[in-house]
Design a protein around this motif. Structure first.
Motif, short mmCIF file in Angstrom:
data_model
loop_
_atom_site.label_atom_id
_atom_site.label_comp_id
_atom_site.label_asym_id
_atom_site.label_seq_id
_atom_site.Cartn_x
_atom_site.Cartn_y
_atom_site.Cartn_z
N SER A 54 -34.46 -63.63 -29.56
CA SER A 54 -33.51 -64.34 -28.72
C SER A 54 -32.68 -65.33 -29.54
N MET A 55 -31.37 -65.35 -29.27
CA MET A 55 -30.46 -66.28 -29.93
C MET A 55 -30.01 -67.37 -28.94
N ARG A 56 -29.57 -66.93 -27.74
CA ARG A 56 -29.13 -67.87 -26.71
C ARG A 56 -28.98 -67.11 -25.41
N GLY A 57 -28.82 -67.84 -24.32
CA GLY A 57 -28.54 -67.21 -23.04
C GLY A 57 -27.19 -66.53 -23.09
N LYS A 58 -27.06 -65.39 -22.44
CA LYS A 58 -25.80 -64.63 -22.46
C LYS A 58 -24.77 -65.28 -21.55
N GLU A 59 -23.58 -65.54 -22.12
CA GLU A 59 -22.52 -66.14 -21.34
C GLU A 59 -21.88 -65.12 -20.40
N GLU A 60 -21.40 -65.59 -19.27
CA GLU A 60 -20.58 -64.79 -18.37
C GLU A 60 -19.12 -65.15 -18.62
N ALA A 61 -18.21 -64.38 -18.06
CA ALA A 61 -16.78 -64.62 -18.28
C ALA A 61 -16.38 -66.03 -17.85
N HIS A 62 -16.95 -66.52 -16.72
CA HIS A 62 -16.54 -67.85 -16.25
C HIS A 62 -16.98 -68.96 -17.20
N ASP A 63 -17.99 -68.66 -18.04
CA ASP A 63 -18.44 -69.67 -19.01
C ASP A 63 -17.36 -69.95 -20.05
N TYR A 64 -16.50 -68.99 -20.28
CA TYR A 64 -15.45 -69.15 -21.29
C TYR A 64 -14.19 -69.82 -20.72
N ARG A 65 -14.15 -70.00 -19.40
CA ARG A 65 -13.00 -70.66 -18.76
C ARG A 65 -11.66 -70.06 -19.25
N TYR A 66 -11.57 -68.74 -19.11
CA TYR A 66 -10.33 -68.06 -19.50
C TYR A 66 -9.13 -68.60 -18.70
N PHE A 67 -8.01 -68.80 -19.37
CA PHE A 67 -6.76 -69.04 -18.67
C PHE A 67 -5.63 -68.56 -19.56
N PRO A 68 -4.46 -68.22 -18.98
CA PRO A 68 -3.35 -67.67 -19.78
C PRO A 68 -2.94 -68.59 -20.91
N GLU A 69 -2.67 -68.00 -22.08
CA GLU A 69 -2.24 -68.76 -23.26
C GLU A 69 -0.81 -69.28 -23.01
N PRO A 70 -0.63 -70.59 -22.90
CA PRO A 70 0.68 -71.14 -22.55
C PRO A 70 1.71 -71.05 -23.67
N ASP A 71 1.26 -70.82 -24.92
CA ASP A 71 2.19 -70.79 -26.04
C ASP A 71 2.70 -69.39 -26.36
N LEU A 72 2.28 -68.39 -25.58
CA LEU A 72 2.73 -67.02 -25.83
C LEU A 72 3.25 -66.41 -24.52
N LEU A 73 4.43 -65.82 -24.58
CA LEU A 73 5.00 -65.14 -23.42
C LEU A 73 4.23 -63.85 -23.14
N PRO A 74 4.29 -63.34 -21.90
CA PRO A 74 3.70 -62.02 -21.64
C PRO A 74 4.29 -60.97 -22.59
N LEU A 75 3.46 -60.03 -23.01
CA LEU A 75 3.90 -58.96 -23.91
C LEU A 75 4.42 -57.79 -23.08
N ILE A 76 5.66 -57.41 -23.30
CA ILE A 76 6.28 -56.30 -22.57
C ILE A 76 6.48 -55.14 -23.54
N ILE A 77 5.90 -53.98 -23.18
CA ILE A 77 6.00 -52.78 -24.02
C ILE A 77 6.73 -51.71 -23.22
N ASP A 78 7.89 -51.28 -23.71
CA ASP A 78 8.65 -50.29 -22.94
C ASP A 78 8.26 -48.86 -23.34
N ASP A 79 8.79 -47.90 -22.58
CA ASP A 79 8.45 -46.49 -22.77
C ASP A 79 8.83 -45.98 -24.16
N LYS A 80 9.98 -46.41 -24.66
CA LYS A 80 10.44 -45.94 -25.96
C LYS A 80 9.47 -46.38 -27.06
#
Length: 482
Positions: A265-291
């Protein structure tokens, strides 16, 4: 591996460093092995006021892998901050992707024991790597640790599978096939020792026939195929024995001790909410077009599993051969170039697998850098086929041809190695050999027929290995029984 009334269930999270010259969000070098903290800047060190700028080549590579793994490519994806505090994470968070990754819902086919199985890919997302802790001696007894931030913000792709693997062998086969795909695409060097290709494994057990998954443990930082298989074998056995004794499997992160062959054992396994994910404010959404997607799709090479099937169908090769030939884009290309010049696929395959790959491995040389070109291998095989030399001579001079890059034909002529196929000359040699060994001749005539090999060896020795083996055997047998 059988577990009686239980079965193991496994999914892998694979991290692949990308072959870009610069990091994910800054211009620092990604070159491995530099002096500690020499490839850093305010951005990858997370200093106040520094802003990330996305590396376009990383996006190209992500889409390339997603297409190769039959994923859907999301036209819009976003980066997120994954928050946790550890000395090797200078910002106190890692820029990754969470709710909207670049690639989702694909698959990778594997083959194990002649049986094909499809492993579902849940997602492929981009993220930056953390730095690296350097411990004084073993981590368990280290009194201090140093931090090297050269690896901080190196671009990687995380490939997350569904829990579709039912044995350590399947997990290893999946990992090997995924590595082959990355190598074919030329986006990762697959070096497990340097950490540029590593995986975490999620492992649980359940009663056979049950649909609900058991509580999983995560095995971190597995950096060799053997360690993956051994750690999974141990962890499945540990969980089954724990349940049978009335215990409960705890959701946790565990490490594998390769010396003892156990996980701990190393540590208890974190869940996603433990990381407190939120959108990165310094990067715009990435848009990938068909071409963008279609331009990358057009440049995709043939993938390993597809190549294996084609080699079996077109060249009539057995599965064992194609698994070796298709495991490397360089080896498969070498094979096809040679077959184009000497159209006996199985013969070419045999020589590549037994002679060429041995030398390439010993010298750590890639097929494209081989001193022995496909043209020279085809020439050597042609000399054997038309009777100019025999197989024994061919194998004896192979290494010399490989090292020198000389033409097989010119080497054979220079050394006087042309095969003797003259019936009179071979007959005279046989007569001389038989005359020298009257005792063995008598024993042969009395029924000790295994002495045929002895006489063949003596006759070949007399001709310095140059006699035509087929003709020699025919004449020798006729004279011995005459």
């Amino acid at each position: 591996m059988e577990y009686d009334d239980f079965e193991g269930v496994m999914g892998l999270e694979v991290h692949a460093h990308l072959l870009t010259d610069s990091k994910l969000f800054c211009g620092c070098s990604t070159k491995f092995g530099a002096d500690p903290n020499s490839h850093t800047c305010p951005t990858c060190m997370g200093l106040p006021g520094a802003l990330p700028v996305l590396n376009k080549k990383v996006v190209d590579f992500a889409v390339k892998l997603g297409l190769a793994l039959h994923c859907g490519i999301n036209k819009r994806s976003i980066f997120a901050r994954k928050n946790y505090f550890y000395p090797d994470l200078p910002k106190g968070y890692q820029i990754s992707q969470y709710e909207e990754p670049v690639c989702e819902n694909g698959y990778l086919d594997i083959s194990l024991g002649g049986i094909k199985k499809r492993i579902r890919i849940k997602r492929v997302h981009m993220e930056e790597d953390a730095g690296k802790l350097v411990h004084e001696g073993a981590i368990e007894s280290s009194s201090y640790s140093l931090v090297d931030y050269n690896r901080s913000s190196i671009p990687l792709l995380e490939i997350v599978s569904e829990p579709d693997m039912g044995s350590p062998e399947e997990a290893t086969a999946y990992l090997k096939m995924l590595r082959d795909v990355l190598l074919y695409l030329e986006i990762c060097d697959g070096n497990m020792e340097e950490g540029s290709f590593r995986c975490d494994a999620n492992v649980s057990v359940r009663k056979k026939g049950a649909e609900e998954l058991g509580t999983r443990a995560e095995l971190k930082n597995l950096n060799s195929f053997r360690f993956v298989e051994k750690s999974l074998e141990y962890e499945i056995k540990r969980q089954i024995e724990l349940i049978r004794k009335g215990g409960t499997v705890v959701q946790e992160t565990r490490l594998f001790n390769a010396d003892e062959g156990i996980t701990y054992s190393m540590r208890g396994k974190e869940e996603a909410h433990d990381y407190r994910y939120f959108p990165e404010p310094d990067l715009l959404p990435l848009i990938i077009d068909d071409k963008w997607i279609e331009d990358i799709r057009k440049g995709l090479p043939e993938m390993p599993m597809e190549k294996m099937e084609r080699f079996m169908n077109v060249y009539g090769l057995p599965k064992y051969d194609v698994e070796i030939l298709a495991s490397s884009a360089g080896v498969s290309q070498y094979f096809e170039e040679t077959v184009g010049l000497f159209q006996e696929p199985k013969t070419v395959s045999n020589w590549i697998m037994t002679e060429l790959l041995r030398e390439l491995k010993d010298g750590n040389v890639s097929p494209k850098d081989s001193p022995l070109s496909p043209a020279h291998l085809a020439e050597l095989l042609s000399l054997i086929k038309d009777g100019t030399i025999n197989i024994k001579i061919g194998k004896e001079i192979f290494l010399e041809i490989y090292k020198s890059g000389a033409s097989p034909k010119s080497l054979v002529e220079k050394k006087g190695l042309v095969q003797i196929s003259d019936e009179t000359a071979i007959g005279s040699t046989i007569d001389a050999v038989i005359a020298r060994f009257p005792k063995e001749l008598a024993e042969f005539k009395d029924g000790k027929e295994k002495l045929l090999g002895f006489f063949v060896g003596q006759a070949m020795k007399e001709t310095k290995g140059k006699a035509n083996p087929k003709l020699l055997n025919e004449l020798l047998l006729k004279k011995l029984k005459g």
